[in-house]
Structures are given as C-alpha cells and as structure tokens.
Design a protein around this motif. Structure first.
Motif, PDB file in Angstrom:
ATOM      1  N   LEU A 131       1.818  -3.771  -8.991  1.00  0.00           N
ATOM      2  CA  LEU A 131       1.504  -2.724  -8.022  1.00  0.00           C
ATOM      3  C   LEU A 131       1.730  -3.216  -6.597  1.00  0.00           C
ATOM      4  O   LEU A 131       1.622  -4.390  -6.306  1.00  0.00           O
ATOM      5  CB  LEU A 131       0.042  -2.307  -8.155  1.00  0.00           C
ATOM      6  CG  LEU A 131      -0.347  -1.567  -9.425  1.00  0.00           C
ATOM      7  CD1 LEU A 131      -1.838  -1.300  -9.422  1.00  0.00           C
ATOM      8  CD2 LEU A 131       0.405  -0.263  -9.516  1.00  0.00           C
ATOM      9  N   ARG A 132       2.031  -2.281  -5.746  1.00  0.00           N
ATOM     10  CA  ARG A 132       2.133  -2.566  -4.315  1.00  0.00           C
ATOM     11  C   ARG A 132       1.547  -1.365  -3.592  1.00  0.00           C
ATOM     12  O   ARG A 132       2.040  -0.245  -3.758  1.00  0.00           O
ATOM     13  CB  ARG A 132       3.592  -2.749  -3.910  1.00  0.00           C
ATOM     14  CG  ARG A 132       3.765  -3.214  -2.504  1.00  0.00           C
ATOM     15  CD  ARG A 132       5.236  -3.258  -2.116  1.00  0.00           C
ATOM     16  NE  ARG A 132       5.358  -2.999  -0.693  1.00  0.00           N
ATOM     17  CZ  ARG A 132       5.432  -1.804  -0.147  1.00  0.00           C
ATOM     18  NH1 ARG A 132       5.428  -0.743  -0.895  1.00  0.00           N
ATOM     19  NH2 ARG A 132       5.529  -1.666   1.154  1.00  0.00           N
ATOM     20  N   ASP A 133       0.449  -1.614  -2.874  1.00  0.00           N
ATOM     21  CA  ASP A 133      -0.255  -0.500  -2.246  1.00  0.00           C
ATOM     22  C   ASP A 133       0.623   0.119  -1.161  1.00  0.00           C
ATOM     23  O   ASP A 133       0.916  -0.517  -0.146  1.00  0.00           O
ATOM     24  CB  ASP A 133      -1.572  -0.996  -1.642  1.00  0.00           C
ATOM     25  CG  ASP A 133      -2.460   0.158  -1.252  1.00  0.00           C
ATOM     26  OD1 ASP A 133      -1.982   1.298  -1.262  1.00  0.00           O
ATOM     27  OD2 ASP A 133      -3.640  -0.098  -0.937  1.00  0.00           O
ATOM     28  N   GLN A 134       1.045   1.368  -1.406  1.00  0.00           N
ATOM     29  CA  GLN A 134       1.947   2.013  -0.453  1.00  0.00           C
ATOM     30  C   GLN A 134       1.208   2.621   0.737  1.00  0.00           C
ATOM     31  O   GLN A 134       1.854   3.118   1.658  1.00  0.00           O
ATOM     32  CB  GLN A 134       2.763   3.088  -1.170  1.00  0.00           C
ATOM     33  CG  GLN A 134       3.773   2.480  -2.116  1.00  0.00           C
ATOM     34  CD  GLN A 134       4.544   3.522  -2.889  1.00  0.00           C
ATOM     35  OE1 GLN A 134       3.989   4.261  -3.665  1.00  0.00           O
ATOM     36  NE2 GLN A 134       5.840   3.566  -2.686  1.00  0.00           N
ATOM     37  N   SER A 135      -0.139   2.588   0.688  1.00  0.00           N
ATOM     38  CA  SER A 135      -0.887   3.097   1.850  1.00  0.00           C
ATOM     39  C   SER A 135      -1.075   2.015   2.905  1.00  0.00           C
ATOM     40  O   SER A 135      -1.391   2.307   4.047  1.00  0.00           O
ATOM     41  CB  SER A 135      -2.247   3.627   1.395  1.00  0.00           C
ATOM     42  OG  SER A 135      -3.044   2.553   0.959  1.00  0.00           O
ATOM     43  N   ARG A 136      -0.915   0.716   2.507  1.00  0.00           N
ATOM     44  CA  ARG A 136      -1.088  -0.379   3.483  1.00  0.00           C
ATOM     45  C   ARG A 136       0.247  -0.617   4.175  1.00  0.00           C
ATOM     46  O   ARG A 136       0.891  -1.641   4.008  1.00  0.00           O
ATOM     47  CB  ARG A 136      -1.572  -1.636   2.766  1.00  0.00           C
ATOM     48  CG  ARG A 136      -2.934  -1.415   2.129  1.00  0.00           C
ATOM     49  CD  ARG A 136      -3.399  -2.611   1.399  1.00  0.00           C
ATOM     50  NE  ARG A 136      -3.715  -3.697   2.303  1.00  0.00           N
ATOM     51  CZ  ARG A 136      -4.076  -4.902   1.900  1.00  0.00           C
ATOM     52  NH1 ARG A 136      -4.141  -5.179   0.632  1.00  0.00           N
ATOM     53  NH2 ARG A 136      -4.363  -5.835   2.772  1.00  0.00           N
ATOM     54  N   LEU A 137       0.611   0.340   4.952  1.00  0.00           N
ATOM     55  CA  LEU A 137       1.901   0.246   5.634  1.00  0.00           C
ATOM     56  C   LEU A 137       1.752  -0.583   6.901  1.00  0.00           C
ATOM     57  O   LEU A 137       0.670  -0.656   7.494  1.00  0.00           O
ATOM     58  CB  LEU A 137       2.403   1.643   5.973  1.00  0.00           C
ATOM     59  CG  LEU A 137       2.756   2.492   4.750  1.00  0.00           C
ATOM     60  CD1 LEU A 137       2.838   3.945   5.116  1.00  0.00           C
ATOM     61  CD2 LEU A 137       4.048   2.018   4.131  1.00  0.00           C
ATOM     62  N   LEU A 138       2.848  -1.165   7.313  1.00  0.00           N
ATOM     63  CA  LEU A 138       2.839  -2.089   8.458  1.00  0.00           C
ATOM     64  C   LEU A 138       2.368  -1.397   9.734  1.00  0.00           C
ATOM     65  O   LEU A 138       1.613  -1.950  10.519  1.00  0.00           O
ATOM     66  CB  LEU A 138       4.265  -2.627   8.633  1.00  0.00           C
ATOM     67  CG  LEU A 138       4.405  -3.936   9.371  1.00  0.00           C
ATOM     68  CD1 LEU A 138       3.635  -5.037   8.678  1.00  0.00           C
ATOM     69  CD2 LEU A 138       5.880  -4.317   9.468  1.00  0.00           C
ATOM     70  N   TYR A 139       2.809  -0.162   9.886  1.00  0.00           N
ATOM     71  CA  TYR A 139       2.472   0.510  11.145  1.00  0.00           C
ATOM     72  C   TYR A 139       0.985   0.833  11.254  1.00  0.00           C
ATOM     73  O   TYR A 139       0.490   1.140  12.319  1.00  0.00           O
ATOM     74  CB  TYR A 139       3.313   1.790  11.298  1.00  0.00           C
ATOM     75  CG  TYR A 139       2.795   2.988  10.551  1.00  0.00           C
ATOM     76  CD1 TYR A 139       1.933   3.913  11.152  1.00  0.00           C
ATOM     77  CD2 TYR A 139       3.146   3.211   9.226  1.00  0.00           C
ATOM     78  CE1 TYR A 139       1.457   4.999  10.464  1.00  0.00           C
ATOM     79  CE2 TYR A 139       2.667   4.292   8.529  1.00  0.00           C
ATOM     80  CZ  TYR A 139       1.828   5.180   9.158  1.00  0.00           C
ATOM     81  OH  TYR A 139       1.349   6.265   8.463  1.00  0.00           O
ATOM     82  N   ARG A 140       0.281   0.737  10.105  1.00  0.00           N
ATOM     83  CA  ARG A 140      -1.163   1.001  10.145  1.00  0.00           C
ATOM     84  C   ARG A 140      -1.964  -0.269  10.408  1.00  0.00           C
ATOM     85  O   ARG A 140      -3.184  -0.203  10.565  1.00  0.00           O
ATOM     86  CB  ARG A 140      -1.619   1.602   8.811  1.00  0.00           C
ATOM     87  CG  ARG A 140      -1.137   3.017   8.626  1.00  0.00           C
ATOM     88  CD  ARG A 140      -1.643   3.601   7.349  1.00  0.00           C
ATOM     89  NE  ARG A 140      -1.138   4.954   7.138  1.00  0.00           N
ATOM     90  CZ  ARG A 140      -1.205   5.610   6.004  1.00  0.00           C
ATOM     91  NH1 ARG A 140      -1.751   5.049   4.960  1.00  0.00           N
ATOM     92  NH2 ARG A 140      -0.733   6.833   5.895  1.00  0.00           N
TER      93      ARG A 140
END
Lengths: 589, 249
Positions: A441-450
């Motif tokens: 899995l790779r959490d797609q909500s932990r984006l760099l811009y956040r």
C-alpha cells in the motif's frame, strides 16, 4: 420569395410521395400489445393481444411466469395487408388471462428478440376489483363479431350495391397417405374483389396431425384461374406441412378467415370485413407395411464424412453426419457409431433445421460426432446404415454411408488417461471479475503538497522573491535615495568613523568629509571661514559651530605638534565632537 | 548538539510513520488472505477499516471486489468508480465495471473521453501529484537562484533569460497543481442509487419528467443547485435529479 415557396411545395410533395413509393422490404418490424379493459373483476378475464408486424413466423412468448395473471387460453391469428402494391403481414397471439388477486396489477412489458434486435411492448396497469364487472368487459365481447355478407344491409341505403365474390378453398396434396407421410395443406383465396387483408381466426391446430405451418410471406403473388367462365385471382394465403400421427380417417376441420374487402363506399374507413370458411377435408391414413413401421417416412439422403484422413493418436476428429430430405426431420433418429477397441466415440451434437420449399417441407439433420483413436495405423470405420420408409415405393429403403479410413500416427497413450481436447471443444463457461490487488500500500492522501515542510519551503522561497522585489523596486529606487535617509547616513558614517579614530590628527579629514557631504561643496572650497559662514546661514548654534572649528583646528595642528594628546583627552574630544555633530546635523538637513 | 537532537527527532518520527503504515499493510495482507479463501464477508470490514486509515485505490478496488462477490453490485460499482478516480487507466477496474454493469437494467454509457481528455488522463497517470510538487519546488528554487545572481552580480542577459523561463515554468506548474488538487476533491461523477429515480427538465419537483433511470446508472455531474444536481447519462439523456438519489464519486 416565389422561388422559396416553390421549393417548399416540392419538398412537401416529396415528403408525401416517399412513403407511397417505399418498397415492402423496407417496412419496419413491430411488436405491439393491447388489452381489452383497464378495469376488470376478479371473476372476469382479460384479453391481452400481442401483435407482431412484419416478423415472419414469430414464436409465441410464454407469459406463464406472470404472478398476477394466469393464462387460461391462447390463440393465434395471422393477417395480410395489401396497400399500394405492397403487402404487410401480422401475427397476433391472443391470451385470455385471469387475475389472481385484486388491486392495481401490472402486466410487465413483453420482450421479443428478432434478428438481433430486441422489441419491447408497453406495460399495462389493470385495476382488479372483487366480483365481476359489466359483461361488456368480458373476453367474449372482445371477440370479433360475425359480419353479414350482405352489403345491402348497410345504413346507407342510397349506395350502389357491390357484389361480393370471394371464397376460400382448402387443398391437400393427397387424400390417402401413410402414417408419418408429409401432406401439403394449402388454403387458397379465390376472389374477384379487391382484398386488403386476410386474417385467420380459427385455431390452427388439427387433431391427429403433427403440423408445421409455413411462415407467413411478406407478399403474395396472385395467380388467375377460370372458374365456370369467370376469372378469379387466386392467393395462397396459408400453407402447412401435415404429418398424420395416427391411422384411420382423419378430418381437417373448416378454418375461418376474416377478409377485408376494399369498399370505398363503406363508412368503415373504406373497407368491409366478411368472414369466409374453408371446407372440411377428410384424409385416409394407412399404417406402413411391416418393414416400415417406426421408420421416418419420406425421401432422404444420408452421408458421413471425416474432415481429415490423418490424425494423431491423441487427437479428436469430429465426423460429420448429414441426413436430409422431404419428410419429418424431427422424427429422424441418427444411426449411432459405437466405441470399440480402435475408437472412442463421444456424445454427438445434433442440430435440425427445416427449409420451406414451394411444394414441401424439407428437413436436414446434422450430427457432429467427436471420436478419438486408441491405436495407431490405418483405422477403418465401418459404413453406417440409415433406414426410412419411402411412401412412393411403398417399402423401406436402406442407405449406407461410405466406409472411412483414417491414418493414425503418434505415440500411443492409454485411453482415458491422456486426452487432448481440440480447440473447438474448449468452451468458455463463464466470466469473472479481475482478482484483487495485493501489492504494498501507499497512502495516496499523504501527498507532498500537504506536508508542512513543503509549504514552509515554498513560502520561504516566495518570501525571498518578495523581499528581492521590494529591495530592487522600492528600497533602492525610492527610499534609499531619499535626502532624509541620505542625511542620516552621512551622520551615521561620520559617527562610525569617529568611533574608529585613534589619533587626534584623524579628526580634521573626518570633519571635512562630513561637511563636504552635507554642504555639497568641493574639498578645495572648504575653509574655516566658509564653514563658519554656512553654519551661520543654517542657524547652527554658535557654541557648537565654534567647538566644531576649534576641534578641527586642533586636529590640523596635532599633525605637526610634538606633543601628543593623551587617550583620555582624545576620548573627551571625541565625546564632545559626537554631541556637536548631532547638534549641527539637526540644522544642516 | 542541536543538529544531533534534530536528526534524532526526525528519525523517530520516520520510524513512527513507518510503523503505522506497517500495521495497515498487515491488515491489508490479512484481508487479502481472507478474500483468497473465499471469505468475502469477513474481508470486507477489514478493507473498509483500512480505507479509513489510508487512501489507496487498491483498497477501494478490493472493496469493490468483495461487494461484487457478495452480490452488492451497486456498492461494487461505486467503489470501482472511486478507485478509477485515482487510477483512470487501470484495465482491471474497467473490466470489473463492465462486469458489474451487466447486473443493472440501464445500458446507457457515458461517451468515451475525447483525444485531449484521454491524453490528459495518460499524462496524469504518468505524472503523479507528488512529481508535480517536486517539479514546482525545483522550478521556484531555480528562479530564486537566478534572482539572487541578478541582485548580487548585477544584470546578466543569460541569467535574466533563465529567470524568465523559470518564472513561466513556475506559473504553469503552479496552475497545473492547483487544478489537480481541485479535481482531487471534486465529485464529477455519480451513480444512481435509488429505484424509480426521475430526471427532470429543471431543479424542482414542478419540472417536467424527462427520463426514468434505474439504480447503477453512472452519470456525469454538470451543475448543482441547492439539493438538485444536473447530470448526463449520455449525450442524449440528461436532466436534474435530487442529490440524495445519487452516490457521489
């Protein structure tokens, strides 16, 4: 304007003419449904009519799955329409339905597939109440009434009478036949009137016969016949192949038809309906002789072929059997090929189809027989025998297929252990969704811009941009170059230099530089008199001016004086000079 | 000393984050094992729990699969469409949606995306939002370097041109990222979830009924007005429907 009007007229004319010249072949197929009442009693019956237009020989839809209605009885009728040289056909299935409960019941749409297209009728809602309603809603009332032939009974007495000259004749190909033999049953319409439609209203079912009705043709070409000196047009309106299922004397009952006669004087849309009936026909059916009992009756051909002359020991070869001819193909049982020590025979796939010829119904039975070989070498398949009863000869006929020879090669494997299926035998049984995903899995909500650090870096870089912009556009151009700041900078520079003074002789150049920057005079112009004069002009307090000049003179003399001032004295002078400079600067703006 | 403390803190935070993800990964593996054993009803709550902790298209896709196997076809379609939002070009999602559609009455399909939309989808699948963020950061950094050089070393043509280039690039990447982030949080499609849903000519009960649609129909959201949403199921079927009759994707 006139040209436009003409064009519109021509377009309108073309639109009106297009349907008139449209050929019969382009007529659209249609499936419609109707009911005789929207409100019935629980004890009443509902007549549900399903009409197929321009669909050849439609199969009867099964309505037994409807929960709210029970099918009591069904009937079928066919109709021709002749219009502008083209003809259309329609077949209606009439269902007599009985409701099973009270309330607002829904008759769902009937879906019918024809030539890859799906036809759907409308749904109906029927209100069913307890008991029985008016007899006008009963199915009996919906039955077509029996029209009188006599046109004189028409309400318009002044009209000229038209003589009706149309009758039906049933024709059977043979009056004596064997059990199972094909008989061609035709219904001919003889008429001297113009007929617009023919509608069979009787049930097309004869006791003692297995029957195959020919499809209702899209158009009928009439012939002519001289009957007692009068020329009639003869239409073959229906045709069926009959196969007697029992011996003895069988009767084909009269069949009733409604004929729509074109009558321009009729108030009923220019046509009048009359009912005509065929005559009853009796046929004598004999049992076949002893050797022919139980055999298919007719005239047939028989063949068994192999698509290949060579095969591998593991390979499955599909043999093709074909039996065709004039007769009841549904009564044919194909001869079976038996497994032995050489071949293994699998269950055959059998298909049957009928072809409607002009004079008879012909049928073809096809069997695909998969076989595999247990041995290598030349394998001989013995000829198969097919027997039928030929009514013309009056005896049984035996047909034999050609013997087959197949060269089998390859390694011998035990039968039943290793069998390779041909590609055609691999059938797709079903489809399923694609399987789940199970990669990490790779959490797609932990984006760099956040991320906070990302925002901080971006902000810092933008801040740097902003500051650089402010410095070049605002500070350097406007603020730093203003006289107020320049004056302050001159004083600040002078005080800074004072702080670095180590020797009394350094004070004079410092003061001259200060005065030069403040007054804007050249260095050569700066003398004590000039300084005193400018101080006076700028209203510099006299003690401060005198102190300035005194300290300047002392500094100039200190260069040549052997006596050096002590550091304490120098410090005191610098303190004094600092306060004097601040006092002078207030006036020298 | 300060630097040592900072490094220690960062390492500790990284380990904490890795530990949290590892827990979710373990749950995911357990749920996958249950699914493989055919225990779809047991796997489903596990997947749902994971989906509350992480946002990942694979979890949404697997939830869709569980619903499909449990014959909850409407829920399956909703989750497949959610997964497709993150991974628009994945073949498995497309195939499973097609399989799910067989269980619905309406066979209307949204038109295939045009060439430009398809190209943008391909670009977005190749260039993740994080990649765009890194490119934007690099572009801003280089712009700052150019400005610094201009301020400290005076005017230089090459540096000036580079500054203009990076400034344009920063603007373009910034706009693209804002658009991507905006799209991420926006529902642009929905699925009809209630039977006997009506598409009307306008927002409100007093408008004419144009179409009757059935559960499972995928629609594209065109406009919104209070509790009404204007949707299109194809180029010919469109209308207004109450928001509560839809499952927004």
């Amino acid at each position: 304007m006139r040209r436009t009007g003409k064009a519109c007229f021509l377009a309108l004319l073309a639109l009106l003419l297009v349907p008139a010249v449209m050929p019969a072949g382009t007529l659209e197929a249609e499936v419609t449904a109707s009911i005789n009442a929207e409100k019935i009693g629980l004890d009443d019956n509902l007549v549900f009519t399903l009409t197929f237009r321009n669909i050849e020989n439609p199969s009867q839809p099964d309505l037994s799955r409807w929960d709210d209605f029970k099918t009591l009885q069904t009937s079928r009728s066919s109709e021709f329409q002749f219009s502008n040289g083209a003809s259309t056909s329609s077949t209606s299935f009439i269902y007599y339905l009985q409701p099973t409960r009270t309330g607002r019941l829904t008759l769902p749409p009937v879906v019918y597939s024809h030539q890859g297209r799906e036809y759907r009728t409308q749904a109906f809602t029927v209100e069913v109440v307890k008991g029985s309603l008016n007899s006008s809603h009963s199915p009996q009332a919906a039955q077509p009434s029996f029209f009188d032939d006599d046109f004189f009974a028409s309400p318009r007495q002044s009209r000229q009478p038209q003589k009706v000259d149309a009758y039906l004749r049933a024709v059977l190909s043979k009056k004596t036949c064997f059990k199972g033999e094909q008989l061609l049953f035709r219904i001919l319409l003889y008429t001297r009137n113009r007929i617009e439609a023919v509608n069979m209203v009787s049930s097309a079912s004869f006791a003692g016969f297995w029957q195959e009705w020919f499809p209702v043709p899209q158009s009928i070409t009439p012939g002519t016949e001289n009957v007692n000196g009068a020329i009639y047009q003869v239409y073959e309106v229906r045709k069926a192949a009959l196969f007697a299922g029992e011996s003895g004397t069988l009767a084909i009952p009269p069949l009733q038809f409604d004929l729509e006669l074109a009558d321009p004087q009729s108030p009923f849309f220019g046509s009048r309906s009359i009912r005509r009936s065929t005559q009853e026909i009796k046929v004598t059916v004999n049992e076949p002789p002893k050797g022919g009992a139980g055999l298919p009756v007719g005239h047939f051909t028989f063949a068994l072929v192999s698509p290949q002359a060579k095969a591998d020991v593991n390979e499955i070869v599909t043999l093709r059997m074909r039996i065709s001819g004039n007769g009841n193909s549904k009564a044919i049982i194909p001869p079976a090929l038996q497994s032995d020590e050489q071949i293994l025979v699998y269950p055959a796939k059998i298909t049957q189809e009928n072809a409607y010829q002009t004079t008879a119904l012909s049928g073809t039975l096809r069997a695909e027989i998969p076989v595999s070989f247990k041995k290598t070498g030349k394998i001989f398949l013995p000829p198969l025998e097919f027997r039928y009863f030929d009514p013309e000869r009056g005896g049984p006929v035996s047909l034999h297929s050609s013997p087959l020879q197949i060269q089998v090669s390859g390694q011998k494997t035990e039968a039943g252990i290793s069998q390779t299926l041909p590609r055609s035998a691999i059938l797709q049984k079903g489809e399923d969704i694609d399987f789940i995903k199970n990669s990490p899995l790779r959490d797609q909500s932990r984006l760099l811009y956040r991320q906070a650090w990302y925002a901080a870096v971006i902000l810092a870089l933008f801040a740097f941009n902003l500051l650089a912009l402010l410095k070049t556009a605002l500070w350097d151009r406007h603020i730093a170059a203003s006289p107020l700041l320049e004056n302050r900078r001159i004083l600040a520079r002078a005080l800074k230099r004072l702080a670095r003074v180590q020797h009394g002789a350094d004070i004079a150049p410092l003061l001259e530089t200060y005065f030069q920057e403040k007054s804007g005079l050249g260095l050569a112009e700066i003398t004590d008199q000039r300084i005193a004069e400018i101080f006076r002009q700028r209203h510099v307090p006299v003690p401060a001016a005198e102190k300035f000049l005194t300290l300047k003179s002392q500094s100039e003399l200190a260069r040549f004086s052997p006596h050096k001032r002590s550091s304490l004295e120098l410090k005191g002078d610098l303190e004094t000079l600092r306060s004097v400079l601040k006092e002078i600067d207030k006036k020298m703006k | 000393m300060k630097a040592k403390k900072t490094i220690f803190l960062c390492t500790w935070l990284a380990l904490l984050a890795a530990g949290a993800t590892a827990g979710v990964q373990e749950d995911f593996t357990a749920a996958n094992r249950l699914y493989e054993q055919g225990k779809f009803a047991a796997a489903l709550p596990l997947y749902l729990n994971i989906s509350k902790q992480v946002v990942e298209w694979k979890v949404l896709y697997n939830i869709g699969n569980c619903h499909y196997k449990l014959e909850h076809f409407l829920a399956a379609k909703i989750y497949y469409l959610k997964a497709r939002k993150f991974q628009p070009l994945d073949g498995s999602i497309t195939r499973n949606i097609a399989m799910t559609n067989r269980h619905f009455r309406d066979e209307v399909a949204l038109p295939e995306p045009d060439f430009i939309t398809r190209s943008i989808q391909v670009l977005e699948s190749r260039l993740s939002l994080d990649s765009v963020s890194i490119l934007l950061l690099a572009s801003i950094l280089l712009l700052n370097v150019c400005l610094f050089l201009l301020l400290t070393r005076g005017k230089n043509k090459k540096v000036l041109y580079a500054a203009v280039l990076f400034f344009s690039l920063t603007l373009a990447l910034g706009a693209y990222q804002v658009s991507r982030v905006h799209d991420l949080g926006r529902s642009d499609s929905a699925v009809v979830r209630q039977a006997d849903s009506l598409l009307r000519s306008g927002p409100g009960e007093d408008n004419t009924v144009l179409f009757k649609v059935n559960p499972g129909l995928e629609v594209k959201i065109i406009d919104r007005f209070r509790d009404w949403v204007q949707v299109a199921a194809s180029t010919q079927i469109a209308g207004w429907i109450e928001k509560n009759r839809l499952a927004l994707i």
